[in-house]
Design an enzyme around this catalytic site. Sequence first.
Site, PDB file in Angstrom:
ATOM      1  N   LYS A 174      36.189 124.304 118.927  1.00  0.00           N
ATOM      2  CA  LYS A 174      37.004 124.224 117.713  1.00  0.00           C
ATOM      3  C   LYS A 174      36.339 124.936 116.527  1.00  0.00           C
ATOM      4  O   LYS A 174      37.020 125.429 115.636  1.00  0.00           O
ATOM      5  CB  LYS A 174      37.277 122.763 117.351  1.00  0.00           C
ATOM      6  CG  LYS A 174      37.911 121.947 118.473  1.00  0.00           C
ATOM      7  CD  LYS A 174      39.377 121.818 118.311  1.00  0.00           C
ATOM      8  CE  LYS A 174      40.156 120.991 119.324  1.00  0.00           C
ATOM      9  NZ  LYS A 174      39.545 120.440 120.499  1.00  0.00           N
TER      10      LYS A 174
HETATM   11  C1  LIG Z   1      40.275 120.221 121.654  1.00  0.00           C
HETATM   12  C2  LIG Z   1      39.551 120.267 122.933  1.00  0.00           C
HETATM   13  C3  LIG Z   1      40.206 120.585 124.126  1.00  0.00           C
HETATM   14  C4  LIG Z   1      41.687 120.822 124.190  1.00  0.00           C
HETATM   15  O1  LIG Z   1      42.070 121.971 123.485  1.00  0.00           O
HETATM   16  P1  LIG Z   1      43.606 122.172 123.050  1.00  0.00           P
HETATM   17  O2  LIG Z   1      43.598 123.342 122.164  1.00  0.00           O
HETATM   18  O3  LIG Z   1      44.010 120.906 122.351  1.00  0.00           O
HETATM   19  O4  LIG Z   1      44.382 122.361 124.304  1.00  0.00           O
HETATM   20  C5  LIG Z   1      39.451 120.680 125.275  1.00  0.00           C
HETATM   21  N1  LIG Z   1      38.131 120.442 125.269  1.00  0.00           N
HETATM   22  C6  LIG Z   1      37.468 120.125 124.150  1.00  0.00           C
HETATM   23  C7  LIG Z   1      36.004 119.856 124.218  1.00  0.00           C
HETATM   24  C8  LIG Z   1      38.155 120.043 122.943  1.00  0.00           C
HETATM   25  O5  LIG Z   1      37.493 119.733 121.824  1.00  0.00           O
END
Ligand SMILES: *Cc1c(COP(=O)(O)O)cnc(C)c1O
Length: 470
Positions: free
Chosen positions: A113
């Site tokens: 993120k």
């Molecule tokens: C947010 C997240 C996901 C999922 O990603 P999306 O964009 O919501 O599909 C998967 N793994 C981790 C570690 C995340 O933080």
Amino acid sequence: MRYISTRGGMPPQSFSAILLGGLAPDGGLVMPEVCPRLTQADLERLAPLPYAELAFEVIRLFVDDIPEADLKALVAKTYTAEVFGSADITPIKTLAPNLHLQQLSNGPTLAFKDMAMQLLGNLFEYVLARDDKEINIVGATSGDTGSAAEYAMRGKKGVNVFMLSPAGKMSPFQRAQMFSLQDANIHNIAVKSMFDACQDMVKAINNDAAFKQDYKIGAVNSINWGRVVAQICYYFKGYFAVAKTVGEPVDFCVPSGNFGNICAGHMARQMGLPIRRLIVATNENDVLDEFFSSGGYHPRGLDRTFETSSPSMDITKASNLERFVFDLLGRDAGKLSLLWKGIDAGIGFDLSADDFAKMREVYGFRSSRSTHQDRLDNIRSVFETYGVEIDPHTADGYKAAIEHRDANVAMVILETALPAKFEDTMLEAIGQKPQRPASLQNLEDLPQRFDVLEADVAALKAYLVERIKA
Ligand SMILES: *Cc1c(COP(=O)(O)O)cnc(C)c1O
């Protein structure tokens, strides 16, 4: 590039206008009016570029109202070795021939993120200062979005963050990461329910146009278009890193929850990046696996949302899916609105046989699900076979990649978090705690600052009014 809504009810808007918003005013998600297309010559020109230059070349195609020199400086200031740990920004770790991990988790909060959020922090600060504006970000997190947003926005002028998270549902590390921030512009709110309830509260705030305007409410959760744009860049980087020639097909496998990450992969593919398959990996919350294997999308209620050991994927209503379905339906906003009426009525929808076939054959989607035992087995197996520690989310991706792997096509598994965030599961899988960056050694001992609220929109509004007026 201007932006429209998947539901068809928004006059075209500029990038800056939609950057600070969440849902479109008609309840849809914003999409570029047309998807930019790159030629083979364009791709060859981009292939050798270092991360920040490549990212600028991709992002500029989606931005219509920030001077290019300013945009270039913002992107360059975001993707540095200081913030992301290496000049590569998203290094590739090759496990076996044609089987690669793309490391997206070396930013400040150890999850992918950060890749988008760090850019958003800089874009927000720039646009708010330019337009002499303020924004109050109200978001929901099941773990990684919240900390990434808070670390990107802490101390930024003109920005307050109000982050809802499900009380007691995040890992101790995730909780400590967020709740230990003492910056005055960061507000953590623990909601006595699950993630989807938090997300519904945020949606309710965003659906109240008057409140949204009066209190300058914005969003950075995964429906924010700026995040999708930032995420598109690393598909290009990963592709160029593993493709032997520009033009050969590459598969990507993506641990998925809200469908934000893989939606960026879909966009990269629409832009002409030669991605063959996009593999959606889910955990026991397999609403997306059900959709991509049957064509039926039936979001589930809180009573059918499981708490799993890959908690950032504990999502049973994938907001960004609407963006892909919009493209799948030939960008027919009327048709899309009808399908989403079914979702609002709690019944979901089933694709026609034609659209289902198109989803797999034209758009290249595949999917898998995994269980807690699968995660343990795969974390252990990757550790024993390759000497590499992967986190539980990446383990969901690994399982899906192995299931859909074609030995002749390069497969890139997106690593979405570092194992250090999920000590208990790592301990259970391989009998030892993962390494942690020295700066985070005593994270859980730091004083924590947060407020607790019921899963009640009125209570949230009162909380915001008190703090935003003051
Ligand atoms: C947010 C997240 C996901 C999922 O990603 P999306 O964009 O919501 O599909 C998967 N793994 C981790 C570690 C995340 O933080």
